[in-house]
Design a protein around this motif. Structure first.
Motif, PDB file in Angstrom:
ATOM      1  N   ARG A 109      -2.325  -6.627  -8.053  1.00  0.00           N
ATOM      2  CA  ARG A 109      -1.463  -5.528  -7.642  1.00  0.00           C
ATOM      3  C   ARG A 109      -1.715  -5.470  -6.050  1.00  0.00           C
ATOM      4  N   GLY A 110      -3.252  -5.184  -5.858  1.00  0.00           N
ATOM      5  CA  GLY A 110      -3.646  -4.998  -4.452  1.00  0.00           C
ATOM      6  C   GLY A 110      -3.144  -6.243  -3.680  1.00  0.00           C
ATOM      7  N   LEU A 112      -0.917  -8.331  -4.007  1.00  0.00           N
ATOM      8  CA  LEU A 112       0.555  -8.735  -3.862  1.00  0.00           C
ATOM      9  C   LEU A 112       1.357  -8.001  -2.640  1.00  0.00           C
ATOM     10  N   ILE A 113       0.489  -6.651  -2.247  1.00  0.00           N
ATOM     11  CA  ILE A 113       1.021  -6.140  -1.279  1.00  0.00           C
ATOM     12  C   ILE A 113       1.250  -6.751  -0.002  1.00  0.00           C
ATOM     13  N   PHE A 114       0.121  -7.631   0.247  1.00  0.00           N
ATOM     14  CA  PHE A 114       0.079  -8.316   1.581  1.00  0.00           C
ATOM     15  C   PHE A 114       0.006  -9.870   1.373  1.00  0.00           C
ATOM     16  N   THR A 119       3.626 -16.603  -5.087  1.00  0.00           N
ATOM     17  CA  THR A 119       3.372 -15.771  -6.160  1.00  0.00           C
ATOM     18  C   THR A 119       2.567 -16.393  -7.321  1.00  0.00           C
ATOM     19  N   GLU A 268      10.844 -12.720 -10.058  1.00  0.00           N
ATOM     20  CA  GLU A 268       9.771 -12.451  -8.947  1.00  0.00           C
ATOM     21  C   GLU A 268      10.093 -11.324  -8.038  1.00  0.00           C
ATOM     22  N   PRO A 269      11.292 -11.266  -7.583  1.00  0.00           N
ATOM     23  CA  PRO A 269      11.444  -9.934  -6.627  1.00  0.00           C
ATOM     24  C   PRO A 269      11.099  -8.715  -7.346  1.00  0.00           C
ATOM     25  N   LEU A 272       7.238  -8.159  -7.393  1.00  0.00           N
ATOM     26  CA  LEU A 272       6.685  -7.925  -6.352  1.00  0.00           C
ATOM     27  C   LEU A 272       6.969  -6.415  -5.900  1.00  0.00           C
ATOM     28  N   LYS A 273       7.988  -5.572  -6.362  1.00  0.00           N
ATOM     29  CA  LYS A 273       8.330  -4.430  -6.524  1.00  0.00           C
ATOM     30  C   LYS A 273       7.200  -3.498  -6.880  1.00  0.00           C
ATOM     31  N   GLU A 274       6.604  -3.973  -8.180  1.00  0.00           N
ATOM     32  CA  GLU A 274       5.666  -3.169  -8.894  1.00  0.00           C
ATOM     33  C   GLU A 274       4.416  -3.268  -8.173  1.00  0.00           C
ATOM     34  N   ALA A 275       4.102  -4.025  -7.119  1.00  0.00           N
ATOM     35  CA  ALA A 275       2.668  -4.016  -6.594  1.00  0.00           C
ATOM     36  C   ALA A 275       2.627  -2.740  -5.751  1.00  0.00           C
TER      37      ALA A 275
ATOM     38  N   LEU B  23      12.237   1.295  -5.091  1.00  0.00           N
ATOM     39  CA  LEU B  23      11.027   0.863  -5.352  1.00  0.00           C
ATOM     40  C   LEU B  23      10.813   1.712  -6.798  1.00  0.00           C
ATOM     41  N   PRO B  24      10.075   1.125  -7.656  1.00  0.00           N
ATOM     42  CA  PRO B  24       9.895   1.876  -9.010  1.00  0.00           C
ATOM     43  C   PRO B  24       8.750   3.091  -8.365  1.00  0.00           C
ATOM     44  N   ARG B  81       6.413  -3.956   4.460  1.00  0.00           N
ATOM     45  CA  ARG B  81       6.476  -5.142   3.489  1.00  0.00           C
ATOM     46  C   ARG B  81       7.697  -5.681   3.619  1.00  0.00           C
ATOM     47  N   THR B  86       6.606  -9.433   2.057  1.00  0.00           N
ATOM     48  CA  THR B  86       6.040  -9.539   0.787  1.00  0.00           C
ATOM     49  C   THR B  86       6.658  -8.610  -0.175  1.00  0.00           C
ATOM     50  N   VAL B  87       7.720  -7.970   0.165  1.00  0.00           N
ATOM     51  CA  VAL B  87       8.676  -7.676  -0.888  1.00  0.00           C
ATOM     52  C   VAL B  87      10.162  -8.065  -0.505  1.00  0.00           C
ATOM     53  N   LEU B  88      11.076  -8.332  -1.578  1.00  0.00           N
ATOM     54  CA  LEU B  88      12.254  -8.720  -1.037  1.00  0.00           C
ATOM     55  C   LEU B  88      13.379  -7.682  -1.065  1.00  0.00           C
ATOM     56  N   PRO B 102       0.755  -9.046   7.314  1.00  0.00           N
ATOM     57  CA  PRO B 102       0.741  -7.647   6.907  1.00  0.00           C
ATOM     58  C   PRO B 102      -0.578  -7.187   6.549  1.00  0.00           C
ATOM     59  N   ARG B 108      -9.020  -3.135   0.330  1.00  0.00           N
ATOM     60  CA  ARG B 108      -9.118  -3.013  -1.290  1.00  0.00           C
ATOM     61  C   ARG B 108      -9.509  -4.622  -1.766  1.00  0.00           C
TER      62      ARG B 108
END
Lengths: 275, 268
Positions: A109-110, A112-114, A119, A268-269, A272-275, B23-24, B81, B86-88, B102, B108
């Motif tokens: 998760r960490g 995926l943010i950057f 993926t 996939e999109p 990526l949002k979950e990250a 976003l969730p 992002r 890194t996010v669409l 980014p 972390r």
């Protein structure tokens, strides 16, 4: 694929691009795999020995129960010990890889943010590192061969082919499982249950020849049927797997990969949002 | 998947056209696991989302440095992002002329069980550098993070400031043409912050583009050309730097005065 053909540019095809970008980032992938293995081998005092002990223990128990206690060695091929080892080792790779694939995106998760990498790298990572552990556990096979004094025939050349096929099947499955679990955590539990039952539905303790002939080709939809057949074909060229079942199994592997690619592309999109 | 598309012919550094993204929501901590599980058992599968960015259209030109402001960090981070890819986006398009690096929560990733060298290679790799490129800089990176003598030792319990320096210098070594930076400048030692600003100033003079999100825009104003303010309805306003900061302060004050009466109600 249609779209690529229509445009007449193979290099524009999403799959070609995906493969190329992953290849470009192979060095990072290697680092991530090394990181996994390093963690594996430095956290525990016995380190590498666990790679041998875990499947060895499982093979020993299964052999004792089914061969000595139940006298069920006729379910498999003889020598039964070797037969079981040839089932348990690849199964261990499959189990570890699939279990890890349910957690990849939570773990990453960490990153995926950057991360600017494709993926899929995170999925490849767990399958490759569990695969390397499988290769490192192969000394068990040599021990089993020594105990049973059985030398494989020329068809042993299909052993690496079996590894490639297992890798492809696992990758295809993980492309479906990993994003699905990331979006619906409950599925992680389901996967665990399915894996447990799959152990009995896969010819690990028995050969495909022991089940009714009508069902053989149905059972072969499980890609592991073909994989395990190819692993064993070097020792039992005639009995390991009927050719028709092998064809079904290979075809189903390819179908799984295609579905995996499509599912992953769709999800996939959202991952990526979950990250 | 090559999800990060680059359009070398684009005039602007990054171009947002009617971009929306939901976003969730982060799962709420209170209630614990059992309640969550019961709710799920009862069939509650829909997960709430919040609008992070709504219908954003703006352009950042090469060489500009833009401050991203807004009362909520999730909104600011989402914007960075999106810019980096890194996010669409859910709808709309984001086009970029070159790769945006980014710099969001990089520290972390640094693993304490690994050597400083290994951590630099991995972080560099995740940001798109090849090992050969990293090899060129690895000594410099460790040096400016103050870890030159510990290159082959485990990172261990290195203090947060050291990790942050390591992450910052590694990201800067990518020599990218654009950076999307989150929060880094708000924390850390004053000396290091000064060093970061000097670095930004130098890169700016070389035409590097910046998008910097910050919660504490004090002392920053001199380094930016303008600002983008994200309001509570997740809409984006292009303002000058002072205007953005003023707006953010006002929003903060409003937020605080909103919260106060609620607190007293709860007490009753």
């Amino acid at each position: 694929m249609d779209a690529c053909v229509r445009r007449g540019l193979a290099s524009d095809c999403p799959i070609v691009i995906a493969v190329r970008t992953i290849w470009e980032h192979r060095q990072v992938l290697r680092m991530l795999v090394r990181r996994d293995l390093q963690r594996q081998y430095t956290t525990f005092r016995l380190g590498y020995l666990w790679t041998l002990l875990e499947p060895l223990g499982m093979a020993a128990v299964l052999w004792f129960v089914f061969s000595v206690l139940l006298g069920a060695r006729s379910f498999g091929l003889s020598p039964y010990l070797l037969f079981i080892v040839l089932g348990v080792l690849p199964w261990w790779w499959f189990l570890k890889g699939m279990r890890a694939s349910t957690k990849v995106f939570r773990r990453a998760r960490g990153e995926l943010i950057f991360s600017l990498l494709p993926t899929q790298i995170w999925i490849l990572r767990v399958i490759i590192s569990s695969g390397i552990e499988f290769v490192l556990s192969l000394p068990i096979l040599i021990i089993a061969m020594a105990i049973t004094q059985s030398i494989p025939g020329p068809l042993i050349v299909l052993f690496p082919v079996a590894m490639v096929m297992q890798f492809i099947a696992m990758y295809g499955l993980a492309l479906i499982i990993a994003p699905a679990v990331a979006l619906t955590p409950d599925l992680g539990r389901t996967v665990r249950i399915v894996l447990r039952s799959l152990f009995y539905f896969t010819p690990i303790l028995y050969t495909l020849g022991r089940i009714p002939e009508v069902l053989q080709n149905v059972a072969a939809i499980n890609p592991l049927v073909g994989v395990f057949g190819l692993y064993r074909i070097g020792w039992w060229p005639d009995e390991a797997i009927p050719p028709s079942a092998l064809v079904v199994s290979v075809a189903s592997t390819l179908v799984i990969v295609v579905i995996g690619v499509i599912v992953f592309h769709r999800l996939e999109p959202r991952v990526l949002k979950e990250a | 998947m090559a999800r990060i598309r680059i359009e070398p012919n684009l005039e602007s550094a990054v171009d947002f056209r009617h971009v929306s993204l939901a976003l969730p929501k982060r799962k709420r901590r209170q209630g614990g696991g059992r309640r969550q599980r019961l709710r799920r058992l009862a069939g509650e599968t829909r997960r709430e989302e919040f609008a992070a960015v709504t219908d954003a259209s703006f352009t950042v030109h090469p060489g500009e440095s833009v401050l991203v402001l807004g009362a909520r960090s999730a909104h600011r981070r989402a914007l960075l992002r999106l810019a980096a890819g890194t996010v669409l986006p859910d709808s709309g398009t984001v086009e970029r002329r070159f790769l945006w690096v980014p710099m969001i929560d990089l520290a972390r990733t640094l693993g304490r069980g690994f050597t400083v060298r290994h951590n630099i290679y991995l972080l560099g790799g995740l940001l798109g550098m090849t090992p050969d490129q990293v090899a060129e800089f690895v000594a410099d990176i460790a040096d400016s993070a103050g870890l030159a003598s510990k290159l082959d030792r485990h990172l261990g319990q290195a203090p947060a400031s050291v990790r942050q320096k390591l992450a910052w210098t590694t990201a800067m070594a990518t020599n990218a043409q654009a950076f999307a930076i989150d929060e880094v400048l708000a924390v850390g030692e004053p000396a290091f912050r000064a060093q970061c600003f000097a670095h930004i100033a130098e890169l700016r003079s070389r035409g590097v583009t910046f998008l910097v999100a910050s919660e504490a825009p004090r002392q920053l104003d001199a380094h930016f050309d303008r600002s983008l303010y994200i309001d509570d309805e997740s809409r984006i306003h292009a303002l000058d730097v002072d205007g953005g900061i003023e707006r953010m302060r006002a929003a903060r004050r409003a937020l605080r005065s909103d919260e106060d009466p609620q607190d007293s109600e709860d007490d009753n």
